[in-house]
Design a protein around this motif. Structure first.
Motif, PDB file in Angstrom:
ATOM      1  N   PHE A 135       6.176 -12.017  -0.174  1.00  0.00           N
ATOM      2  CA  PHE A 135       5.192 -12.621   0.737  1.00  0.00           C
ATOM      3  C   PHE A 135       5.115 -14.113   0.480  1.00  0.00           C
ATOM      4  N   VAL A 182       9.101  -4.412   0.137  1.00  0.00           N
ATOM      5  CA  VAL A 182       7.935  -4.492   1.012  1.00  0.00           C
ATOM      6  C   VAL A 182       7.713  -5.971   1.286  1.00  0.00           C
ATOM      7  N   ALA A 183       7.578  -6.375   2.547  1.00  0.00           N
ATOM      8  CA  ALA A 183       7.554  -7.808   2.841  1.00  0.00           C
ATOM      9  C   ALA A 183       6.711  -8.154   4.059  1.00  0.00           C
ATOM     10  N   THR A 184       6.198  -9.380   4.028  1.00  0.00           N
ATOM     11  CA  THR A 184       5.647  -9.966   5.251  1.00  0.00           C
ATOM     12  C   THR A 184       6.822 -10.643   5.967  1.00  0.00           C
ATOM     13  N   VAL A 229       7.669  -6.778  -3.915  1.00  0.00           N
ATOM     14  CA  VAL A 229       6.871  -7.190  -2.754  1.00  0.00           C
ATOM     15  C   VAL A 229       7.144  -8.665  -2.495  1.00  0.00           C
ATOM     16  N   ARG A 244      -0.384 -10.360   3.242  1.00  0.00           N
ATOM     17  CA  ARG A 244      -0.066 -10.310   1.815  1.00  0.00           C
ATOM     18  C   ARG A 244      -0.796  -9.159   1.135  1.00  0.00           C
ATOM     19  N   SER A 281       0.706  -5.822   1.981  1.00  0.00           N
ATOM     20  CA  SER A 281       2.012  -5.694   1.326  1.00  0.00           C
ATOM     21  C   SER A 281       1.851  -5.327  -0.143  1.00  0.00           C
ATOM     22  N   LEU A 296       7.888  -3.574   6.491  1.00  0.00           N
ATOM     23  CA  LEU A 296       7.286  -4.818   6.977  1.00  0.00           C
ATOM     24  C   LEU A 296       5.800  -4.611   7.220  1.00  0.00           C
ATOM     25  N   ALA A 297       4.982  -5.550   6.750  1.00  0.00           N
ATOM     26  CA  ALA A 297       3.531  -5.465   6.895  1.00  0.00           C
ATOM     27  C   ALA A 297       2.982  -6.836   7.281  1.00  0.00           C
TER      28      ALA A 297
END
Length: 370
Positions: free
Chosen positions: A108, A128-130, A106, A83, A86, A79-80
């Protein structure tokens, strides 16, 4: 320490060799063995220290070493907050997992979800995601996280500052309680530490380059310029110093747009990157800047998280940031991975108190520019 000393598998070593990565940074040297041993981790490291590789490499190794029978479903979730970050993390996973056969995507917001959904349906090892878009997909029943074994919260301080705490808590309900959790943050104020303690199990703690420290490779200078004179002064500095590429920070989105219009009239190739821009516009501006098609990228602090441009020569603080720790994050965009860089800051009369706070944090007086 070299990557050869860290007990990495051959496919990862091959990928590292291809991009000429041989020497591990301090955070990589300390974090990789901890993660490979299966421990939870609190990592406190500022931008530019190589923390993405510090968690991406061991996660790729751990998933790769699992038996095929245990490889069904998404195994790692990162989680980041933005955008851009990520996408940057996704690029790192692509680079380091090139010879492993692992699949990642990814996720977002700001774009149509169809491509992201197609990638999920095709089968993934790493996501990998917002938080916002991920939660949307969970609520639509389009993604399952019940097989996740490795959870990473990157730039946790920024995520909580941006109000993602409730989204993260909702996401955690869909992730197995039995997992390895990695918590990475540039700063560790009490609220962040309290939250970390609720989601980690007996974590090992690593602290590298605390936020009060600025890289020795970055030359810093301050210019005392009144607000109304900043545009002309910026143009003169760029011309006098022969600056070909620079990342320029403003406090506000509207300030960034205004600056782009004024600079464009003087023949400077420039673009802005901030939250009001569409994802496509942001990615185009960043891509053009990396490719050298534009000389100057104007950014706000949130949009700049995750911008990683190798050998970026100049960061310019057109406006000083509202808080002193942000100054350290900003200038950390140059002088990365031991390279040299220059950070120039413009300070108006109204910003003198902010400058005083910055100098108190970093522990020295910034020299006046000439």
């Amino acid at each position: 320490m070299t990557f050869e000393d860290l007990g990495l598998i051959d496919p990862i070593k091959k990928a590292l060799k291809e991009v000429n990565y041989s020497q591990a940074t301090a955070i990589q040297e300390q974090a990789i063995p901890v993660i490979l041993s299966g421990d939870d981790l609190i990592g406190c490291a500022q931008t530019g220290t190589g923390k993405t590789a510090a968690f991406a490499i061991p996660i790729i190794q751990l998933i790769s070493q699992a038996t095929t029978a245990k490889r069904s479903g998404i195994k790692a979730l990162v989680l980041a907050p933005t955008r851009e970050l990520s996408i940057q993390i996704g690029e790192s996973f692509a680079m380091f997992s090139k010879f492993t056969g692992l699949k990642h995507t990814v996720i977002f917001g700001g774009v149509t979800q169809s491509r992201q959904v197609d990638a999920i349906k095709a089968g993934l090892d790493i996501v990998v995601a917002t938080p916002g878009r991920l939660l949307d997909l969970i609520n639509q029943g389009l993604i399952k996280l019940n097989q996740v074994e490795y959870l990473v919260l990157d730039e946790a301080d920024n995520m909580l500052d941006m109000g993602f705490i409730h989204d993260i808590k909702r996401i955690l309900k869909h992730v197995p309680a039995k997992r390895q959790t990695l918590f990475l943050s540039a700063t560790m104020p009490p609220a962040i530490r309290t939250f970390a303690n609720t989601i980690l199990q007996k974590p090992k703690e690593i602290s590298v380059s605390p936020v009060s420290s600025t890289a020795e490779t970055v030359k810093q200078a301050i210019y005392f310029v009144e607000k109304t004179d900043k545009v002309d002064f910026l143009i003169r500095v760029v011309k006098d110093k022969g600056i070909k590429q620079s990342l320029v920070f403003t406090r506000t989105k509207h300030g960034a747009d205004r600056l782009v219009k004024k600079l464009s009239k003087h023949g400077i190739t420039v673009a802005a990157i901030h939250g009001n821009k569409s994802q496509n516009a942001r990615q185009k501006a960043l891509g053009d800047f990396k490719a050298g098609k534009i000389n100057m990228l104007i950014a706000t602090d949130i949009a700049a998280r995750g911008i990683d441009i190798h050998e970026l020569p100049y960061v310019i603080n057109y406006d000083l940031p509202a808080d002193s720790e942000t100054y350290v994050h900003r200038i950390g965009r140059t002088g990365r991975a031991g390279r040299g860089g220059v950070a120039l800051s413009f300070c108006s009369q109204e910003e003198r108190s902010v400058l005083k706070s910055i100098q108190k944090l970093i522990g020295f007086q910034i020299e006046e520019g000439v």
